[in-house]
Write a protein that holds these residues in place. Structure first.
Motif, PDB file in Angstrom:
ATOM      1  N   THR A 166       0.846  -1.186   0.000  1.00  0.00           N
ATOM      2  CA  THR A 166       0.000   0.000   0.000  1.00  0.00           C
ATOM      3  C   THR A 166       0.885   1.240   0.000  1.00  0.00           C
ATOM      4  O   THR A 166       1.875   1.297   0.717  1.00  0.00           O
ATOM      5  N   GLU A 167       0.502   2.221  -0.808  1.00  0.00           N
ATOM      6  CA  GLU A 167       1.203   3.502  -0.861  1.00  0.00           C
ATOM      7  C   GLU A 167       0.200   4.610  -0.575  1.00  0.00           C
ATOM      8  O   GLU A 167      -0.973   4.511  -0.931  1.00  0.00           O
ATOM      9  N   TYR A 168       0.677   5.687   0.076  1.00  0.00           N
ATOM     10  CA  TYR A 168      -0.177   6.797   0.482  1.00  0.00           C
ATOM     11  C   TYR A 168       0.341   8.095  -0.126  1.00  0.00           C
ATOM     12  O   TYR A 168       1.553   8.318  -0.211  1.00  0.00           O
ATOM     13  N   CYS A 169      -0.584   8.960  -0.519  1.00  0.00           N
ATOM     14  CA  CYS A 169      -0.247  10.283  -1.025  1.00  0.00           C
ATOM     15  C   CYS A 169      -1.190  11.276  -0.361  1.00  0.00           C
ATOM     16  O   CYS A 169      -2.407  11.175  -0.513  1.00  0.00           O
ATOM     17  N   TYR A 170      -0.640  12.218   0.399  1.00  0.00           N
ATOM     18  CA  TYR A 170      -1.433  13.206   1.123  1.00  0.00           C
ATOM     19  C   TYR A 170      -1.356  14.559   0.416  1.00  0.00           C
ATOM     20  O   TYR A 170      -0.497  14.777  -0.444  1.00  0.00           O
ATOM     21  N   LYS A 171      -2.218  15.457   0.823  1.00  0.00           N
ATOM     22  CA  LYS A 171      -2.231  16.790   0.233  1.00  0.00           C
ATOM     23  C   LYS A 171      -0.900  17.503   0.472  1.00  0.00           C
ATOM     24  O   LYS A 171      -0.333  18.083  -0.442  1.00  0.00           O
ATOM     25  N   ASP A 172      -0.414  17.446   1.693  1.00  0.00           N
ATOM     26  CA  ASP A 172       0.827  18.155   2.022  1.00  0.00           C
ATOM     27  C   ASP A 172       2.064  17.274   1.897  1.00  0.00           C
ATOM     28  O   ASP A 172       3.182  17.774   1.984  1.00  0.00           O
ATOM     29  N   HIS A 173       1.881  15.992   1.722  1.00  0.00           N
ATOM     30  CA  HIS A 173       3.011  15.068   1.616  1.00  0.00           C
ATOM     31  C   HIS A 173       2.816  14.218   0.364  1.00  0.00           C
ATOM     32  O   HIS A 173       2.052  13.269   0.358  1.00  0.00           O
ATOM     33  N   LYS A 174       3.497  14.592  -0.691  1.00  0.00           N
ATOM     34  CA  LYS A 174       3.328  13.913  -1.971  1.00  0.00           C
ATOM     35  C   LYS A 174       3.948  12.521  -1.929  1.00  0.00           C
ATOM     36  O   LYS A 174       4.754  12.199  -1.063  1.00  0.00           O
ATOM     37  N   LEU A 175       3.574  11.714  -2.889  1.00  0.00           N
ATOM     38  CA  LEU A 175       4.056  10.340  -2.981  1.00  0.00           C
ATOM     39  C   LEU A 175       5.572  10.328  -3.151  1.00  0.00           C
ATOM     40  O   LEU A 175       6.113  10.945  -4.068  1.00  0.00           O
ATOM     41  N   ASP A 176       6.244   9.656  -2.247  1.00  0.00           N
ATOM     42  CA  ASP A 176       7.704   9.580  -2.276  1.00  0.00           C
ATOM     43  C   ASP A 176       8.099   8.107  -2.224  1.00  0.00           C
ATOM     44  O   ASP A 176       7.950   7.455  -1.196  1.00  0.00           O
ATOM     45  N   ILE A 177       8.594   7.597  -3.340  1.00  0.00           N
ATOM     46  CA  ILE A 177       8.943   6.187  -3.458  1.00  0.00           C
ATOM     47  C   ILE A 177      10.465   6.066  -3.533  1.00  0.00           C
ATOM     48  O   ILE A 177      11.116   6.798  -4.277  1.00  0.00           O
ATOM     49  N   ASP A 178      11.004   5.140  -2.772  1.00  0.00           N
ATOM     50  CA  ASP A 178      12.445   4.901  -2.798  1.00  0.00           C
ATOM     51  C   ASP A 178      12.866   4.307  -4.133  1.00  0.00           C
ATOM     52  O   ASP A 178      12.114   3.566  -4.776  1.00  0.00           O
ATOM     53  N   GLU A 179      14.089   4.610  -4.526  1.00  0.00           N
ATOM     54  CA  GLU A 179      14.607   4.132  -5.815  1.00  0.00           C
ATOM     55  C   GLU A 179      14.695   2.615  -5.887  1.00  0.00           C
ATOM     56  O   GLU A 179      14.465   2.025  -6.923  1.00  0.00           O
ATOM     57  N   TRP A 180      15.024   1.973  -4.777  1.00  0.00           N
ATOM     58  CA  TRP A 180      15.157   0.517  -4.819  1.00  0.00           C
ATOM     59  C   TRP A 180      13.823  -0.161  -5.087  1.00  0.00           C
ATOM     60  O   TRP A 180      13.771  -1.261  -5.624  1.00  0.00           O
ATOM     61  N   LYS A 181      12.714   0.499  -4.730  1.00  0.00           N
ATOM     62  CA  LYS A 181      11.394  -0.057  -5.030  1.00  0.00           C
ATOM     63  C   LYS A 181      11.069   0.087  -6.515  1.00  0.00           C
ATOM     64  O   LYS A 181      10.474  -0.793  -7.120  1.00  0.00           O
ATOM     65  N   LEU A 182      11.465   1.208  -7.100  1.00  0.00           N
ATOM     66  CA  LEU A 182      11.166   1.456  -8.507  1.00  0.00           C
ATOM     67  C   LEU A 182      12.088   0.706  -9.458  1.00  0.00           C
ATOM     68  O   LEU A 182      11.713   0.393 -10.578  1.00  0.00           O
ATOM     69  N   ASN A 183      13.305   0.425  -9.017  1.00  0.00           N
ATOM     70  CA  ASN A 183      14.296  -0.182  -9.897  1.00  0.00           C
ATOM     71  C   ASN A 183      14.412  -1.696  -9.763  1.00  0.00           C
ATOM     72  O   ASN A 183      15.353  -2.289 -10.274  1.00  0.00           O
ATOM     73  N   LYS A 184      13.508  -2.293  -9.038  1.00  0.00           N
ATOM     74  CA  LYS A 184      13.509  -3.750  -8.857  1.00  0.00           C
ATOM     75  C   LYS A 184      14.871  -4.209  -8.336  1.00  0.00           C
ATOM     76  O   LYS A 184      15.565  -5.018  -8.937  1.00  0.00           O
ATOM     77  N   ASP A 185      15.233  -3.674  -7.185  1.00  0.00           N
ATOM     78  CA  ASP A 185      16.558  -3.931  -6.617  1.00  0.00           C
ATOM     79  C   ASP A 185      16.436  -4.540  -5.226  1.00  0.00           C
ATOM     80  O   ASP A 185      17.007  -4.046  -4.265  1.00  0.00           O
ATOM     81  N   VAL A 186      15.678  -5.638  -5.118  1.00  0.00           N
ATOM     82  CA  VAL A 186      15.450  -6.293  -3.838  1.00  0.00           C
ATOM     83  C   VAL A 186      16.072  -7.685  -3.880  1.00  0.00           C
ATOM     84  O   VAL A 186      15.930  -8.405  -4.867  1.00  0.00           O
ATOM     85  N   HIS A 187      16.763  -8.032  -2.816  1.00  0.00           N
ATOM     86  CA  HIS A 187      17.366  -9.364  -2.712  1.00  0.00           C
ATOM     87  C   HIS A 187      16.766 -10.085  -1.510  1.00  0.00           C
ATOM     88  O   HIS A 187      16.625  -9.504  -0.445  1.00  0.00           O
ATOM     89  N   LEU A 188      16.436 -11.348  -1.711  1.00  0.00           N
ATOM     90  CA  LEU A 188      15.930 -12.172  -0.616  1.00  0.00           C
ATOM     91  C   LEU A 188      17.057 -13.032  -0.069  1.00  0.00           C
ATOM     92  O   LEU A 188      17.917 -13.480  -0.821  1.00  0.00           O
ATOM     93  N   PRO A 189      17.055 -13.296   1.219  1.00  0.00           N
ATOM     94  CA  PRO A 189      18.151 -14.074   1.820  1.00  0.00           C
ATOM     95  C   PRO A 189      17.977 -15.585   1.655  1.00  0.00           C
ATOM     96  O   PRO A 189      18.253 -16.345   2.556  1.00  0.00           O
ATOM     97  N   TRP A 190      17.521 -16.010   0.505  1.00  0.00           N
ATOM     98  CA  TRP A 190      17.368 -17.430   0.232  1.00  0.00           C
ATOM     99  C   TRP A 190      18.429 -17.831  -0.781  1.00  0.00           C
ATOM    100  O   TRP A 190      18.684 -17.117  -1.747  1.00  0.00           O
ATOM    101  N   ARG A 191      19.029 -18.969  -0.570  1.00  0.00           N
ATOM    102  CA  ARG A 191      20.142 -19.399  -1.395  1.00  0.00           C
ATOM    103  C   ARG A 191      19.799 -19.402  -2.888  1.00  0.00           C
ATOM    104  O   ARG A 191      20.588 -18.960  -3.716  1.00  0.00           O
TER     105      ARG A 191
END
Length: 188
Positions: free
Chosen positions: A121-146
Protein backbone atom coordinates in the motif's frame (compact mmCIF):
# COMPACT_ATOMS: atom_id res chain seq x y z
CA UNK A 1 -31.79 0.49 30.09
CA UNK A 2 -28.06 0.53 29.38
CA UNK A 3 -26.54 3.28 27.32
CA UNK A 4 -24.72 2.16 24.17
CA UNK A 5 -21.53 3.83 23.00
CA UNK A 6 -20.00 3.86 19.57
CA UNK A 7 -16.41 2.67 19.93
CA UNK A 8 -13.74 4.10 17.66
CA UNK A 9 -10.96 1.60 17.09
CA UNK A 10 -7.95 1.35 14.82
CA UNK A 11 -9.66 -1.31 12.74
CA UNK A 12 -12.52 1.14 12.07
CA UNK A 13 -14.95 -1.15 13.83
CA UNK A 14 -18.56 0.02 13.52
CA UNK A 15 -20.06 -2.32 16.10
CA UNK A 16 -22.27 -1.01 18.89
CA UNK A 17 -21.65 -2.53 22.30
CA UNK A 18 -23.48 -2.11 25.60
CA UNK A 19 -20.78 -0.44 27.65
CA UNK A 20 -17.13 0.47 27.30
CA UNK A 21 -15.59 -2.32 29.40
CA UNK A 22 -17.41 -5.05 27.49
CA UNK A 23 -16.51 -3.53 24.13
CA UNK A 24 -12.82 -3.25 25.04
CA UNK A 25 -12.85 -6.88 26.16
CA UNK A 26 -14.52 -7.95 22.91
CA UNK A 27 -12.07 -5.96 20.77
CA UNK A 28 -9.15 -7.51 22.68
CA UNK A 29 -10.55 -10.99 21.98
CA UNK A 30 -10.91 -10.09 18.31
CA UNK A 31 -7.31 -8.85 18.15
CA UNK A 32 -6.06 -12.01 19.87
CA UNK A 33 -8.03 -14.18 17.45
CA UNK A 34 -6.65 -12.32 14.41
CA UNK A 35 -3.12 -12.63 15.77
CA UNK A 36 -3.57 -16.40 16.21
CA UNK A 37 -4.78 -16.64 12.62
CA UNK A 38 -1.77 -14.66 11.43
CA UNK A 39 0.72 -16.92 13.24
CA UNK A 40 -1.09 -20.07 12.09
CA UNK A 41 -0.88 -18.87 8.48
CA UNK A 42 2.76 -17.92 8.94
CA UNK A 43 3.54 -21.42 10.24
CA UNK A 44 1.71 -22.99 7.29
CA UNK A 45 3.73 -20.89 4.85
CA UNK A 46 7.02 -21.79 6.55
CA UNK A 47 6.12 -25.47 6.40
CA UNK A 48 5.18 -25.24 2.69
CA UNK A 49 8.32 -23.27 1.83
CA UNK A 50 10.55 -25.85 3.51
CA UNK A 51 9.15 -28.50 1.15
CA UNK A 52 9.40 -26.34 -2.00
CA UNK A 53 11.41 -27.92 -4.84
CA UNK A 54 13.92 -25.44 -6.26
CA UNK A 55 14.01 -26.44 -9.92
CA UNK A 56 15.03 -24.15 -12.78
CA UNK A 57 11.43 -24.09 -13.95
CA UNK A 58 10.12 -22.98 -10.54
CA UNK A 59 12.88 -20.39 -10.25
CA UNK A 60 11.95 -19.01 -13.68
CA UNK A 61 8.27 -18.86 -12.66
CA UNK A 62 9.16 -16.85 -9.55
CA UNK A 63 11.19 -14.40 -11.64
CA UNK A 64 8.31 -14.08 -14.11
CA UNK A 65 5.83 -13.33 -11.32
CA UNK A 66 8.33 -10.80 -9.96
CA UNK A 67 8.38 -9.01 -13.33
CA UNK A 68 4.57 -9.07 -13.56
CA UNK A 69 4.14 -7.70 -10.03
CA UNK A 70 6.75 -5.01 -10.67
CA UNK A 71 4.93 -3.84 -13.82
CA UNK A 72 1.63 -3.71 -11.90
CA UNK A 73 3.31 -1.80 -9.04
CA UNK A 74 4.71 0.80 -11.47
CA UNK A 75 1.24 1.10 -13.03
CA UNK A 76 -0.22 1.73 -9.57
CA UNK A 77 2.37 4.44 -8.83
CA UNK A 78 1.67 6.11 -12.18
CA UNK A 79 -2.09 6.11 -11.52
CA UNK A 80 -1.60 7.69 -8.09
CA UNK A 81 0.65 10.40 -9.53
CA UNK A 82 -1.83 11.15 -12.33
CA UNK A 83 -4.73 11.27 -9.88
CA UNK A 84 -2.78 13.58 -7.58
CA UNK A 85 -2.11 15.97 -10.48
CA UNK A 86 -5.83 16.05 -11.28
CA UNK A 87 -6.92 16.57 -7.66
CA UNK A 88 -4.37 19.19 -6.61
CA UNK A 89 -5.97 22.18 -8.43
CA UNK A 90 -9.45 21.51 -7.01
CA UNK A 91 -8.39 20.36 -3.53
CA UNK A 92 -7.67 23.80 -2.09
CA UNK A 93 -11.15 23.89 -0.54
CA UNK A 94 -10.52 20.74 1.48
CA UNK A 95 -8.35 20.75 4.60
CA UNK A 96 -6.71 17.43 3.76
CA UNK A 97 -7.07 14.39 1.55
CA UNK A 98 -5.31 11.07 1.22
CA UNK A 99 -4.97 8.86 -1.83
CA UNK A 100 -4.61 5.25 -0.73
CA UNK A 101 -3.42 2.84 -3.43
CA UNK A 102 -3.24 -0.87 -2.68
CA UNK A 103 -1.92 -3.69 -4.83
CA UNK A 104 -3.73 -6.99 -4.28
CA UNK A 105 -3.25 -10.45 -5.64
CA UNK A 106 -5.80 -13.19 -5.75
CA UNK A 107 -6.01 -16.78 -6.82
CA UNK A 108 -8.34 -19.72 -6.67
CA UNK A 109 -7.24 -22.44 -4.27
CA UNK A 110 -7.40 -26.15 -5.06
CA UNK A 111 -10.53 -26.59 -2.92
CA UNK A 112 -12.42 -23.95 -4.96
CA UNK A 113 -12.08 -21.09 -2.47
CA UNK A 114 -10.73 -17.71 -3.50
CA UNK A 115 -7.67 -16.35 -1.72
CA UNK A 116 -6.78 -12.65 -1.72
CA UNK A 117 -3.75 -10.99 -0.21
CA UNK A 118 -2.81 -7.36 0.16
CA UNK A 119 0.63 -7.00 -1.38
CA UNK A 120 1.59 -3.39 -0.66
CA UNK A 121 0.00 0.00 0.00
CA UNK A 122 1.20 3.50 -0.86
CA UNK A 123 -0.18 6.80 0.48
CA UNK A 124 -0.25 10.28 -1.03
CA UNK A 125 -1.43 13.21 1.12
CA UNK A 126 -2.23 16.79 0.23
CA UNK A 127 0.83 18.15 2.02
CA UNK A 128 3.01 15.07 1.62
CA UNK A 129 3.33 13.91 -1.97
CA UNK A 130 4.06 10.34 -2.98
CA UNK A 131 7.70 9.58 -2.28
CA UNK A 132 8.94 6.19 -3.46
CA UNK A 133 12.45 4.90 -2.80
CA UNK A 134 14.61 4.13 -5.81
CA UNK A 135 15.16 0.52 -4.82
CA UNK A 136 11.39 -0.06 -5.03
CA UNK A 137 11.17 1.46 -8.51
CA UNK A 138 14.30 -0.18 -9.90
CA UNK A 139 13.51 -3.75 -8.86
CA UNK A 140 16.56 -3.93 -6.62
CA UNK A 141 15.45 -6.29 -3.84
CA UNK A 142 17.37 -9.36 -2.71
CA UNK A 143 15.93 -12.17 -0.62
CA UNK A 144 18.15 -14.07 1.82
CA UNK A 145 17.37 -17.43 0.23
CA UNK A 146 20.14 -19.40 -1.39
CA UNK A 147 18.26 -19.97 -4.67
CA UNK A 148 17.25 -16.31 -5.06
CA UNK A 149 20.06 -14.37 -3.37
CA UNK A 150 21.71 -13.38 -6.67
CA UNK A 151 18.45 -12.35 -8.34
CA UNK A 152 16.97 -8.86 -8.27
CA UNK A 153 13.30 -9.14 -7.36
CA UNK A 154 10.50 -6.60 -7.21
CA UNK A 155 9.26 -4.88 -4.08
CA UNK A 156 5.81 -6.58 -4.32
CA UNK A 157 7.54 -9.96 -4.54
CA UNK A 158 9.50 -9.13 -1.39
CA UNK A 159 6.22 -8.21 0.34
CA UNK A 160 4.63 -11.51 -0.66
CA UNK A 161 7.52 -13.78 0.28
CA UNK A 162 9.46 -12.12 3.06
CA UNK A 163 6.43 -10.91 4.98
CA UNK A 164 4.86 -14.40 4.79
CA UNK A 165 1.76 -13.46 2.84
CA UNK A 166 1.97 -16.33 0.35
CA UNK A 167 4.00 -19.52 0.05
CA UNK A 168 6.31 -20.22 -2.88
CA UNK A 169 3.88 -22.83 -4.24
CA UNK A 170 1.13 -20.21 -4.28
CA UNK A 171 3.36 -17.53 -5.81
CA UNK A 172 4.33 -19.62 -8.84
CA UNK A 173 0.63 -20.05 -9.67
CA UNK A 174 0.07 -16.28 -10.00
CA UNK A 175 -0.51 -14.79 -13.45
CA UNK A 176 -0.90 -11.31 -14.85
CA UNK A 177 -4.64 -11.44 -14.15
CA UNK A 178 -4.00 -12.28 -10.48
CA UNK A 179 -2.86 -8.74 -9.60
CA UNK A 180 -5.21 -5.79 -9.33
CA UNK A 181 -5.13 -2.25 -8.00
CA UNK A 182 -7.55 -0.50 -5.67
CA UNK A 183 -7.34 3.28 -5.25
CA UNK A 184 -9.41 5.21 -2.68
CA UNK A 185 -9.55 8.93 -1.97
CA UNK A 186 -10.20 9.80 1.67
CA UNK A 187 -11.22 13.34 2.52
CA UNK A 188 -10.56 14.39 6.10
Amino acid sequence: MKKTHKIQHLSACTYYFPGLKYSEKLLKKEDDFLEKLYWKRSDQISHKNSKFKWTEENRAKILTVSDISHAKYLEMIQKVQDLDKKITPIADDYPDYCIVATLYCGMELSNGDDFFSEVCTEYCYKDHKLDIDEWKLNKDVHLPWRALCEEKLSYPMWCLLEESRMSLDEVIQLTKDSFYIEINIEIE
